[in-house]
Design an enzyme around this catalytic site. Structure first.
Site, PDB file in Angstrom:
ATOM      1  N   GLU A 100       7.351   1.935   9.569  1.00  0.00           N
ATOM      2  CA  GLU A 100       5.942   1.688   9.834  1.00  0.00           C
ATOM      3  C   GLU A 100       5.757   1.040  11.208  1.00  0.00           C
ATOM      4  O   GLU A 100       6.589   0.247  11.633  1.00  0.00           O
ATOM      5  CB  GLU A 100       5.347   0.781   8.750  1.00  0.00           C
ATOM      6  CG  GLU A 100       5.635   1.267   7.332  1.00  0.00           C
ATOM      7  CD  GLU A 100       5.161   0.307   6.252  1.00  0.00           C
ATOM      8  OE1 GLU A 100       4.191  -0.440   6.505  1.00  0.00           O
ATOM      9  OE2 GLU A 100       5.760   0.293   5.158  1.00  0.00           O
ATOM     10  N   GLU A 213      -5.160  -0.451   6.446  1.00  0.00           N
ATOM     11  CA  GLU A 213      -4.852  -1.175   5.216  1.00  0.00           C
ATOM     12  C   GLU A 213      -5.360  -2.599   5.360  1.00  0.00           C
ATOM     13  O   GLU A 213      -5.267  -3.187   6.443  1.00  0.00           O
ATOM     14  CB  GLU A 213      -3.338  -1.182   4.971  1.00  0.00           C
ATOM     15  CG  GLU A 213      -2.895  -1.999   3.761  1.00  0.00           C
ATOM     16  CD  GLU A 213      -1.375  -2.101   3.648  1.00  0.00           C
ATOM     17  OE1 GLU A 213      -0.902  -2.828   2.758  1.00  0.00           O
ATOM     18  OE2 GLU A 213      -0.673  -1.464   4.459  1.00  0.00           O
TER      19      GLU A 213
END
Length: 298
Positions: A100, A213
């Site tokens: 990520e 997110e």
């Protein structure tokens, strides 16, 4: 859509010190992650704390690329965060492997600056992996960029828009996953995740995701006011809503290609939403984000 210049991270001495002194940079805990790329969104038991607005594609991948619009969203609680990133994934549940990278605002690290970050896990966020260089794993090969550094300049509502490009690709000979910040002659290769860190990702990725997110702690039994992206819904468009553009994946021929089937998913679209499209000078793109709590998101 207008073109903009996209500078890379600016490194400052205080950021170098901070990157090595904070013990917990909003470390991701083990939780039932909503993974529409490997589960049916209609039946997934989404974590009550983590909310998403993402685009995703499934297949066989050896890397990904995108340009990320940079903002400084408001984060309500000290133990919440807001981020924009890409996920490279394979496996599922406790065997989930992820790589990520993106930007994040996480007050737990000591301030509310927007910071570039990287992350990895090989067991679904249980015991392996960490942010940045908090544990052994990512091998940094360049000293030109401080991983975890504050980002500047920041986009402004109805003003100048700024961002940066991330490219992650798999070395097919050695198996390692390399990362570059920036594109073209200004791009900087900053290091790699060794193939030995992973089980599934030691071979290839089965899905790639791009988007936002947030953590919603639900303080006072109310939805958080933590913003995603710019804090505005994607329907507001350029200069107001956060975007990710030039979304690409690396295929089996080691070629960057536009995803043929880019799906979208959001946990609660009345709180945070996402739209996608294709434009000549933007390629495949998404606008995403939202304000969190509002009259439709109590």
């Amino acid at each position: 859509m207008p073109k903009r210049d996209y500078p890379v991270v600016r490194t400052k001495i205080k950021d170098l010190l901070s990157a090595d002194s904070i013990k917990s940079y909003g470390k991701k805990k083990s939780f039932p992650v909503a993974r529409p790329s490997s589960m049916n969104p209609e039946v997934t038991n989404v974590s009550k704390d983590h909310e998403y607005a993402i685009a995703y594609t499934n297949g066989l991948f050896y890397g990904a690329k995108a340009t990320f619009n940079v903002w400084n969203p408001y984060v309500q609680e000290h133990n919440e965060f807001s981020l924009s990133q890409l996920w490279i994934l394979s496996g599922s549940d406790s065997d989930l492997n992820t790589i990520e990278a993106g930007w994040q605002v996480a007050p737990e690290r000591g301030d509310t600056n927007t910071r570039m970050f990287i992350y990895w896990t090989s067991d679904g966020y249980q015991t392996t992996g960490c942010y940045n260089l908090k544990c052994s794993g990512f091998i940094q090969t360049s000293n030109e960029i401080a991983i975890g550094a504050s980002m500047s300049p920041i986009s402004r509502f109805n003003g100048s828009q700024y961002g940066f490009t991330i490219i992650i690709w798999k070395d097919r000979k050695e198996g390692d996953w390399w990362m570059q910040l920036g594109d073209g002659p200004d791009g900087k290769v900053i290091g790699y995740w060794p193939a030995s860190l992973f089980s599934y990702l030691s071979q290839s990725a089965s899905s790639v995701e791009w988007g936002g997110e947030v953590i919603n702690r639900g303080s006072g039994s109310l939805h958080t006011t933590t913003q995603m992206g710019s804090g505005y819904f994607p329907q507001e468009g350029f200069g107001k809503a956060s975007f990710i553009k030039n979304i690409l994946t690396v295929n089996d021929n080691n070629t960057l290609t536009t995803p043929q089937n880019l799906n979208t998913y959001t946990t609660q679209k009345s709180c945070y939403d996402i739209v996608n499209g294709i434009a000549d000078n933007w390629g495949s793109y998404i606008f995403f984000g939202g304000p969190g709590r509002n009259k439709y998101c109590p």
